[in-house]
Design an enzyme around this catalytic site. Structure first.
Site, PDB file in Angstrom:
ATOM      1  N   MET A  43      -6.078   8.907  23.640  1.00  0.00           N
ATOM      2  CA  MET A  43      -5.854  10.335  23.416  1.00  0.00           C
ATOM      3  C   MET A  43      -6.815  11.192  24.253  1.00  0.00           C
ATOM      4  O   MET A  43      -6.416  12.209  24.831  1.00  0.00           O
ATOM      5  CB  MET A  43      -6.003  10.669  21.934  1.00  0.00           C
ATOM      6  N   LYS A  58       6.219  31.284  32.619  1.00  0.00           N
ATOM      7  CA  LYS A  58       6.393  30.691  31.282  1.00  0.00           C
ATOM      8  C   LYS A  58       5.550  29.417  31.173  1.00  0.00           C
ATOM      9  O   LYS A  58       5.104  28.869  32.190  1.00  0.00           O
ATOM     10  CB  LYS A  58       7.868  30.387  31.058  1.00  0.00           C
ATOM     11  N   TYR A  73      -7.020  -0.383  23.851  1.00  0.00           N
ATOM     12  CA  TYR A  73      -6.099  -0.636  22.739  1.00  0.00           C
ATOM     13  C   TYR A  73      -5.078  -1.703  23.113  1.00  0.00           C
ATOM     14  O   TYR A  73      -4.627  -1.756  24.269  1.00  0.00           O
ATOM     15  CB  TYR A  73      -5.344   0.651  22.382  1.00  0.00           C
ATOM     16  N   ARG A  90      24.237  27.138  28.781  1.00  0.00           N
ATOM     17  CA  ARG A  90      23.033  27.100  27.968  1.00  0.00           C
ATOM     18  C   ARG A  90      22.997  28.447  27.257  1.00  0.00           C
ATOM     19  O   ARG A  90      23.623  28.598  26.232  1.00  0.00           O
ATOM     20  CB  ARG A  90      21.813  26.835  28.869  1.00  0.00           C
TER      21      ARG A  90
HETATM   22  C1  LIG Z   1      12.304  28.403  34.325  1.00  0.00           C
HETATM   23  C2  LIG Z   1      13.345  29.300  34.838  1.00  0.00           C
HETATM   24  C3  LIG Z   1      13.287  29.749  36.162  1.00  0.00           C
HETATM   25  C4  LIG Z   1      12.293  29.208  37.173  1.00  0.00           C
HETATM   26  O1  LIG Z   1      12.749  27.951  37.616  1.00  0.00           O
HETATM   27  P1  LIG Z   1      12.066  27.152  38.825  1.00  0.00           P
HETATM   28  O2  LIG Z   1      13.064  26.085  39.135  1.00  0.00           O
HETATM   29  O3  LIG Z   1      10.787  26.596  38.318  1.00  0.00           O
HETATM   30  O4  LIG Z   1      11.868  28.090  39.930  1.00  0.00           O
HETATM   31  C5  LIG Z   1      14.214  30.680  36.560  1.00  0.00           C
HETATM   32  N1  LIG Z   1      15.163  31.141  35.711  1.00  0.00           N
HETATM   33  C6  LIG Z   1      15.272  30.706  34.430  1.00  0.00           C
HETATM   34  C7  LIG Z   1      16.335  31.244  33.548  1.00  0.00           C
HETATM   35  C8  LIG Z   1      14.372  29.750  33.954  1.00  0.00           C
HETATM   36  O5  LIG Z   1      14.485  29.302  32.701  1.00  0.00           O
END
Ligand SMILES: *Cc1c(COP(=O)(O)O)cnc(C)c1O
Length: 385
Positions: free
Chosen positions: A317, A41, A268, A135
């Site tokens: 930036m 992700k 800046y 969650r």
């Molecule tokens: C992001 C995520 C992971 C991976 O987590 P890491 O700590 O980076 O290994 C695993 N399961 C879920 C549900 C996540 O959101």
């Protein structure tokens, strides 16, 4: 093809040898019967999801997880094979995309399942069971609601999973909470199976789960940060992670050098004042590339020719000033290292995260889309030195 022309202003180098090494290290840590399901992700935590996932495919990794349907569809579009699990919410309007890209959608709860089911397209799903993170997920105690998901005729359940939220340490309270989560998950799955529901795959472990609580087991380990050879923070270092190697380096070009007389100001808000004759190197990278602005004014450092140079004044930036007075050989066109090694020195993602008051996951995943991602093999990197 030589990709030097992509190293023009600021870029990311990916050490593919380190990635392969980490896969081997993590596979050796997996509990029996458990396979890797890498978390790619957020563009593989900033590394570049297509590059990373295709290399993992070559290493026979056959399952991935992403945060969103669009991330999953992009991966599929770049030729990635195997199961792609969407961990987060997908709007029901995007169900045709899930179907077309052959993505597995996470079912958040029974009513969400019924909503997916009404779209009338066959979908593969995995059920998220909430065991204490609160969650996403249907609560582990809601067995009747969980059972209703299996009655949805368009949904084929390929697995169920939970997420641990206190697995970064093995302190007494965290250990008790983690084991209670694992037990709740296993109990819920066992009850569903007893009621005749097919739950092919189960999983609970992410990086810290695998490192600290491998005994929890499961069919997959959803490994994110550890795969990239990094821990979230230096304070939660785990001996089992010692062999992992960072995959990512962040580099930028020195665009120009400025010589300041004592008393002259720079940047800046006039936040830098030269206390002596000072040489400032102007780096072609800024906060829009993901360099946290809170590293301004000496909070952060970079590496130039194997030496540390403090960030001078406010990060802009697109540009950053560093004090290169102590490194007189610095010249326009030099490479500056913001994360990675230069000579005997190293700045880790953890170092940057600590200076910025956050975790390495945030630093990496916010690295900007403007940076080129360049895969390098270790031997070529050594030649380049
Ligand atoms: C992001 C995520 C992971 C991976 O987590 P890491 O700590 O980076 O290994 C695993 N399961 C879920 C549900 C996540 O959101």
């Amino acid at each position: 093809m030589d990709d030097c022309f992509r190293r023009d202003r600021a870029w990311i180098e990916l050490d593919m040898g380190a990635l392969r090494h980490n896969v081997a290290v993590l596979r050796a840590l997996l509990p029996p019967g458990c396979a890797l399901m890498p978390a790619v992700k957020a563009d593989a935590y900033g590394h570049g999801a297509a590059l990373i996932a295709r290399e993992l495919n070559r290493l026979c990794v056959r399952a991935f997880c992403v945060a969103s349907a669009r991330e999953g569809a992009q991966l599929r579009g770049s030729g990635v094979e195997g199961e792609i699990l969407v961990l987060g919410y997908t709007h029901p309007q995007l169900i045709p995309l899930l179907h077309r890209a052959r993505l597995t959608q996470t079912v958040l709860d029974a009513s969400y399942a019924e909503c997916l089911n009404r779209a009338g397209l066959p979908l593969e799903v995995q059920i998220k069971i909430d065991t204490g993170m609160h969650r996403l997920g249907e609560r582990w105690t809601q067995i009747d609601a969980l059972e209703r998901i299996f009655a949805c005729r368009n949904l084929r359940v390929t697995g169920a999973f939970t997420h641990l939220c206190a697995d970064e340490t093995t302190g007494e309270e965290d250990r008790a909470y983690t084991h209670a989560q694992a037990r709740a998950f296993q109990d819920a799955v066992a009850t569903l199976r007893k009621r005749g529901c097919q739950v092919p795959k189960v999983h609970a472990l992410a990086s810290y789960g695998l490192l600290n609580y491998p005994e929890i087991g499961g069919d997959y380990a959803r490994i994110g940060i550890a795969l990239y050879g990094v821990l979230s923070g230096a304070s939660n270092a785990v001996p089992r992670a010692a062999a992992l190697r960072p995959v990512l380096s962040l580099k930028a070009r020195v665009a120009q050098l400025q010589t300041l007389r004592p008393g002259e100001r720079a940047g800046y808000d006039l936040q830098f004042t030269a206390r002596r004759e000072t040489r400032l190197a102007v780096l072609s990278i800024g906060y829009a590339d993901g360099l946290p602005r809170c590293l301004s004014c000496g909070v952060g450092t970079v590496l130039l020719r194997g030496c540390r140079a403090p960030i001078a004044g406010r990060i802009c930036m697109d540009q950053t000033l560093v004090d290169a007075t102590e490194i007189p050989e610095t010249a326009p066109g030099d490479e500056a290292v913001l994360i990675g090694k230069s000579g005997a020195e190293e700045i880790t993602a953890c170092d940057v995260a600590e200076a910025a008051g956050t975790i390495s996951n945030e630093i990496l995943s916010r690295l900007g889309g403007r940076l080129e991602r360049i895969a390098v093999e270790q031997c070529r990197m050594e030649q380049a030195v």
